[in-house]
Design a protein around this motif. Structure first.
Motif, PDB file in Angstrom:
ATOM      1  N   GLU A 263     -70.744 -31.663  51.610  1.00 54.79           N
ATOM      2  CA  GLU A 263     -69.677 -30.668  51.672  1.00 54.79           C
ATOM      3  C   GLU A 263     -68.306 -31.320  51.563  1.00 54.79           C
TER       4      GLU A 263
ATOM      5  N   ARG B 244     -72.449 -33.709  56.993  1.00 58.20           N
ATOM      6  CA  ARG B 244     -71.789 -32.817  56.031  1.00 58.20           C
ATOM      7  C   ARG B 244     -71.121 -33.593  54.908  1.00 58.20           C
TER       8      ARG B 244
ATOM      9  N   LYS C 148     -65.061 -31.323  48.266  1.00 60.35           N
ATOM     10  CA  LYS C 148     -63.641 -31.022  48.373  1.00 60.35           C
ATOM     11  C   LYS C 148     -62.761 -32.038  47.636  1.00 60.35           C
TER      12      LYS C 148
END
Length: 475
Positions: free
Chosen positions: A98, A95, A102
């Protein structure tokens, strides 16, 4: 002294089935013979025994076949938890995109859009600071001043090189350290791995110190270290980049963020509390006075020297079958709880947060609550403020930091058990004199380049490690 619960009354570690309790662990740590019914039954040690033998260890290194089996229990538990951690952190790689999404700070990314590594970010941030990139007007004037002094026009790269060359090395190092601290908050996503690292480090130190001390008198320091390293690495097997980074830091005694967290923040730890070290032998080494490591060349290593410039001595438990078994159970039980935690709590996919103090780490502290109470002596009706220390539970913390519509937080029960297990370990190590030994050796090494650690209770200088003294002294 506070009453200490028998550690294994709530622990059941089995080999081919069965369970046994230890009724008085303190007595054996102080050299007294344990009751016959207290012999602990170890977990399956076959693979770890084979690993020890292939690395060059023999039964006489540990004193008896039973002690060697206990050493194999520790080694087996270490391998199991590092492999579980390796699998646990795989999600970080799956991930990455992802996680990167952030991160909202543009300076965390290079020209190609890739997330900068720990070291790359520090290099770039130092350049930004010395060229005043955050204040364009000041940068312009400094750039012009540099061109006047150099007597030529400069592009940006020339200006950066000029500024770096004229800056004091100490100031540059301060800039770099500040940048590395910022990287953890700006360019990384917090994960539980920084707290998990504490547990991994404790057990790493347990196994390494115990195996090293077991063989040192037979094969010498250099060979014993090689055998220990080989056995531990063989038992753990292959590791991903996050696990490799933590392993390297554990092996080097460093508790700082690895070079490339990829991209999860692994975090910093202040070190290991000395009485948490539960290995049969624990070293109290320290850095040199200027906090710089002392280089050791290949010839010195071949002669058995290690990069431990100020030797704080070794603290060892009584070399008995029972103490080997007790320490092995400490490690095995904590390892089991830690692996349960990793099953219950994803490295990054969580609907609730767990507090760092829930891990048995150096930052585990009581919460402070302030209350008002009436001053009855003066009977004035006025109230004064007093401090109440109360340890917040994992469940109450998780409830405050949760987006779940439930009061059930599976990992909390396991974390509380793990914290309690480490509290029991700390009590045992204090009773055995480990905390006193550390305090004494630390005070001596802080005031002398050649401390006489033999003055400390149960602390052995490195020179005594090869003479089997550490295996027969009782406390």
């Amino acid at each position: 002294m506070k009453f200490i619960k028998p550690f294994t009354t709530a622990v059941c570690v089995t080999l081919l089935g069965g369970c046994a309790s230890i009724s008085n662990p303190i007595s054996s740590l102080t050299g007294e013979a344990p009751p016959s019914e207290a012999q602990a039954i170890a977990i399956d040690t076959g693979g770890a025994l084979t690993t020890l033998q292939s690395a060059g260890f023999v039964e006489s290194d540990f004193g008896s076949p039973a002690s060697m089996r206990s050493a194999a229990v520790m080694l087996s538990a270490l391998g199991a938890e590092w492999q579980a951690f390796n699998a646990w952190t795989e999600e970080l790689f799956e991930r990455q995109s992802e996680l990167k999404g952030k991160i909202g700070f543009s300076e965390c990314f290079g020209e190609s859009g890739n997330l900068l590594t720990y070291s790359q970010y520090a290099d770039e941030d130092v350049k930004r600071r010395v060229t005043y990139a955050s204040t364009p007007d000041l940068q312009k004037s400094e750039w012009q001043r540099a061109e006047l002094k150099a007597g030529k026009k400069m592009d940006l790269d020339d200006f950066v090189e000029w500024q770096l060359a004229r800056e004091n090395d100490e100031v540059l190092e301060q800039h770099r350290h500040r940048a590395l601290r910022e990287y953890g908050s700006k360019c990384t996503i917090g994960t539980p791995t920084n707290h998990a690292h504490y547990v991994l480090n404790v057990h790493f130190a347990d196994v390494k110190g115990s195996l090293f001390a077991a063989a040192i008198d037979r094969v010498g320091a250099h060979r014993a270290l090689k055998m220990t390293t080989r056995a531990m690495q063989q038992q753990v097997g292959s590791m991903n980049e996050v696990t490799k980074a933590l392993w390297k830091l554990s092996d080097g005694g460093e508790w700082r963020t690895p070079t490339a967290p990829l991209p999860a923040f692994v975090g910093r730890s202040e070190g290991i509390l000395p009485w948490h070290l539960g290995g049969m032998c624990s070293p109290f080494g320290s850095r040199s006075r200027n906090n710089e490591p002392v280089p050791v060349d290949e010839i010195a290593v071949a002669l058995g020297y290690e990069p431990r410039p100020t030797d704080g001595g070794w603290h060892c438990l009584t070399w008995s079958d029972y103490n080997w078994e007790l320490v092995a159970e400490l490690v095995a039980n904590e390892s089991k709880l830690f692996r349960e935690y990793m099953i219950e709590y994803s490295a990054i996919s969580n609907g609730y947060s767990v507090p760092s103090w829930a891990y048995p780490g150096p930052n585990q502290t009581n919460q402070k609550f302030y209350t008002r109470r009436r001053d009855l002596k003066r009977d004035s009706g006025m109230s004064s403020q007093s401090t109440v220390h109360e340890r917040e539970t994992c469940n109450t913390y998780a409830a405050k930091n949760s987006n779940l519509m439930t009061w059930l937080y599976p990992a909390c029960s396991t974390l509380e058990d793990l914290a309690n297990a480490f509290d029991d370990r700390a009590e045992l190590m204090r009773a055995a004199g480990r905390a006193d030994a550390f305090t004494c050796s630390r005070d001596l090494t802080a005031s002398s380049y050649a401390p006489d650690v033999s003055k400390c209770p149960s602390v052995f200088p490195r020179s005594s490690m090869e003479s089997r003294i550490h295996k027969v002294t009782s406390f």
